[in-house]
Write a protein that holds these residues in place. Structure first.
Motif, PDB file in Angstrom:
ATOM      1  N   ASP A   1       0.833  -1.200   0.000  1.00 40.44           N
ATOM      2  CA  ASP A   1       0.000   0.000   0.000  1.00 40.44           C
ATOM      3  C   ASP A   1       0.866   1.248   0.000  1.00 40.44           C
ATOM      4  O   ASP A   1       1.835   1.354   0.766  1.00 40.44           O
TER       5      ASP A   1
ATOM      6  N   GLU B   1      -4.949  -2.556 -11.594  1.00 35.64           N
ATOM      7  CA  GLU B   1      -4.607  -1.190 -11.974  1.00 35.64           C
ATOM      8  C   GLU B   1      -3.527  -1.175 -13.050  1.00 35.64           C
ATOM      9  O   GLU B   1      -3.613  -0.406 -14.026  1.00 35.64           O
TER      10      GLU B   1
ATOM     11  N   THR C   1      -9.838   4.798 -12.466  1.00 36.73           N
ATOM     12  CA  THR C   1      -8.821   5.803 -12.120  1.00 36.73           C
ATOM     13  C   THR C   1      -7.496   5.504 -12.798  1.00 36.73           C
ATOM     14  O   THR C   1      -6.837   6.406 -13.334  1.00 36.73           O
TER      15      THR C   1
ATOM     16  N   GLY D   1     -19.548   1.719 -10.273  1.00 33.33           N
ATOM     17  CA  GLY D   1     -19.399   2.166  -8.895  1.00 33.33           C
ATOM     18  C   GLY D   1     -18.806   1.189  -7.917  1.00 33.33           C
ATOM     19  O   GLY D   1     -18.583   1.547  -6.757  1.00 33.33           O
ATOM     20  N   ALA D   2     -18.535  -0.050  -8.311  1.00 33.76           N
ATOM     21  CA  ALA D   2     -17.895  -0.993  -7.386  1.00 33.76           C
ATOM     22  C   ALA D   2     -16.479  -0.511  -7.089  1.00 33.76           C
ATOM     23  O   ALA D   2     -15.834   0.117  -7.949  1.00 33.76           O
ATOM     24  N   PRO D   3     -15.951  -0.770  -5.879  1.00 33.70           N
ATOM     25  CA  PRO D   3     -14.604  -0.284  -5.542  1.00 33.70           C
ATOM     26  C   PRO D   3     -13.537  -0.698  -6.545  1.00 33.70           C
ATOM     27  O   PRO D   3     -12.699   0.115  -6.947  1.00 33.70           O
ATOM     28  N   SER D   4     -13.557  -1.965  -6.985  1.00 39.82           N
ATOM     29  CA  SER D   4     -12.551  -2.409  -7.950  1.00 39.82           C
ATOM     30  C   SER D   4     -12.732  -1.693  -9.281  1.00 39.82           C
ATOM     31  O   SER D   4     -11.749  -1.368  -9.972  1.00 39.82           O
ATOM     32  N   GLN D   5     -13.980  -1.422  -9.662  1.00 39.93           N
ATOM     33  CA  GLN D   5     -14.226  -0.718 -10.911  1.00 39.93           C
ATOM     34  C   GLN D   5     -13.727   0.719 -10.842  1.00 39.93           C
ATOM     35  O   GLN D   5     -13.209   1.259 -11.838  1.00 39.93           O
ATOM     36  N   ARG D   6     -13.856   1.336  -9.696  1.00 32.86           N
ATOM     37  CA  ARG D   6     -13.334   2.697  -9.539  1.00 32.86           C
ATOM     38  C   ARG D   6     -11.819   2.718  -9.623  1.00 32.86           C
ATOM     39  O   ARG D   6     -11.231   3.647 -10.187  1.00 32.86           O
ATOM     40  N   ARG D   7     -11.170   1.690  -9.087  1.00 26.48           N
ATOM     41  CA  ARG D   7      -9.706   1.626  -9.194  1.00 26.48           C
ATOM     42  C   ARG D   7      -9.289   1.439 -10.656  1.00 26.48           C
ATOM     43  O   ARG D   7      -8.337   2.067 -11.124  1.00 26.48           O
TER      44      ARG D   7
ATOM     45  N   GLU E   1     -20.204   7.337 -14.234  1.00 21.78           N
ATOM     46  CA  GLU E   1     -20.500   6.235 -13.315  1.00 21.78           C
ATOM     47  C   GLU E   1     -21.977   5.899 -13.417  1.00 21.78           C
ATOM     48  O   GLU E   1     -22.838   6.734 -13.136  1.00 21.78           O
TER      49      GLU E   1
ATOM     50  N   SER F   1     -18.177   3.034 -15.616  1.00 23.93           N
ATOM     51  CA  SER F   1     -18.087   2.081 -14.504  1.00 23.93           C
ATOM     52  C   SER F   1     -19.430   2.039 -13.807  1.00 23.93           C
ATOM     53  O   SER F   1     -20.301   2.875 -14.064  1.00 23.93           O
TER      54      SER F   1
END
Length: 434
Positions: A187, A206, A240, A231-237, A257, A229
């Motif tokens: 991280d 990513e 980005t 809106g799922a967390p992995s989709q946002r990553r 989104e 996307s």
């Protein structure tokens, strides 16, 4: 832990009163604390040893080109790719590899076991001259660091840990004194400032999205991109990472989104999107979606615009309804998933299947990561810092030493939907886009 009552009373929830007697009151007996549960024994290392080292020589080849092809993904195992040419050690040395995984973890145990199976499958094929010890890391930071420190003392090269938090703890420590192959990414760490002997080769969605952006930019130079996307967390990553690389490539980008209920995209939003694309079409679309959502998108908007995505668009063979809706969509994935009939993939057994369900595509990718983790560890041990490239089952792999710092790069396989299934891109007898 239950605590004992401070007075001699057996009935829970009742007040305790003194006991009267004609004789002198005896002092109440001291409560006996409940016995401590026995501490579980430390897990024993499982050792797979080779009695007589006999390193198999590689075919002689040219000097490896460790730099990946700029802005383009791999286009097939072995294409423009020199073979590994590690020489056999002349001293007949036995190399010790320690594989550290959270095998007893409730959350990561199944993934760790599958990665271990892939690692051992590759070891069984190229085991001469190597000994592998598999050790459970535990889950707490202190357990991981203690296990890692012991492995650094006893092994020549360490593979692991697997959990992101565990890799972060190792990266922030001063324990990395021998070549170490981390199976995840730490991280918030600039890889330029990682310990010199730490090689990070985990699968990264990513990194995959950034490769897709570079690929799309090479095919659609100067085009604007619309990122979609749900809106799922992995989709946002994913979104980005693609956006950052697309901007770095000099392109224009917009992000939308979409709403999704139980995985299904909103019909009303699909109508609005279709109208928007008809009025002001972008040069291309990037779908930070899963395969079912991408299929809904294609049905709603048609196939006029180029559509790119990551391996999230590939649920694996037989795991999604096949059909022509996604034909032409381009994505990146591992050779293990899209080149199963290639000889360099077929030499390894398929992963073990659980009794109650089929493996997910992501779990199969972890098995493939285990295969390549052993192969990279083997090369690192033999080459002593010299650069090399490999046709891996997770992509085109290159390792080099940059001012003493180990560097790892993976270029994944270009693929596209063809006749309802994912296959290597470009299709046979089709020239690549210029």
């Amino acid at each position: 832990m239950l605590s004992a009552c401070s007075t001699p009373c057996d009935a829970p929830g009742q007040l305790c009163a003194p006991i009267e007697s004609n004789t002198s009151a005896l002092p109440p007996p001291k409560p006996v604390p409940p016995p401590r549960p026995p501490r579980p024994p430390a897990p024993e290392a499982v050792t797979f040893a080779v009695a007589v080292p006999n390193i198999t020589s590689y075919d002689e080849g040219g000097t490896p080109n460790v730099a990946p092809i700029p802005n383009k993904p791999a286009t097939g195992i072995g294409q423009d790719m020199p073979p590994a040419t590690a020489p056999a050690p002349s001293d007949g040395q036995l190399h010790h590899i320690g594989l550290l995984l959270p095998l007893r973890s409730e959350t990561l145990g199944p993934a760790a076991e599958l990665l271990r199976a892939g690692f051992m499958a590759a070891y069984e094929r190229d085991r001469s001259g190597f000994e592998v010890s598999v050790t459970d890391t535990g889950e707490t930071t202190s357990d991981v660091l203690n296990t890692f420190a012991q492995a650094q003392r006893e092994q020549d090269i360490v593979v692991g840990p697997l959990a992101r938090s565990a890799v972060t703890a190792v990266a922030n420590s001063d324990l990395v004194t021998k070549p170490t192959i981390a199976l995840n990414h730490p991280d918030n760490r600039d890889e330029a400032r990682l310990p010199a002997k730490l090689l990070v080769m985990g699968l990264s969605i990513e990194a995959e999205a950034r490769q897709v952006a570079a690929w799309a930019a090479s095919e659609q130079p100067g085009a604007s991109a619309l990122i979609l996307s749900a809106g799922a967390p992995s989709q946002r990553r994913i979104s980005t990472a693609f956006k950052q690389e697309w901007l770095r490539q000099g392109g224009k980008v917009d992000v939308l989104e979409l709403s999704a209920v139980n995985g299904y995209l909103s019909d009303a939003e699909m109508v609005q999107l279709r109208a928007r694309l008809a009025a002001t079409p972008p040069g291309l679309l990037f779908a930070a979606l899963d395969a079912d959502q991408a299929r809904q998108l294609r049905v709603a908007i048609g196939s006029d615009l180029p559509l790119y995505g990551t391996s999230s668009l590939n649920p694996g063979a037989g795991r999604g309804a096949s059909g022509p809706e996604l034909d032409g969509v381009r994505l990146l994935d591992l050779p293990w998933q899209v080149q199963r009939d290639h000889p360099q993939v077929m030499v390894y057994p398929q992963p073990p299947q659980p009794n109650d369900r089929r493996l997910t595509a992501d779990m199969e990718r972890l098995y493939a990561l285990g295969i390549d983790a052993f192969r990279v560890a083997r090369e690192v041990a033999l080459r002593q810092g010299a650069p090399f490239t490999l046709d891996g089952v997770t992509g085109r792999l290159s390792v080099r030493s940059d001012a003493g710092q180990l560097r790892f790069e993976r270029t994944e396989q270009a693929a596209s939907y063809q006749n309802g299934a994912v296959a290597v891109w470009p299709p046979a007898n089709t020239p690549p886009a210029q």
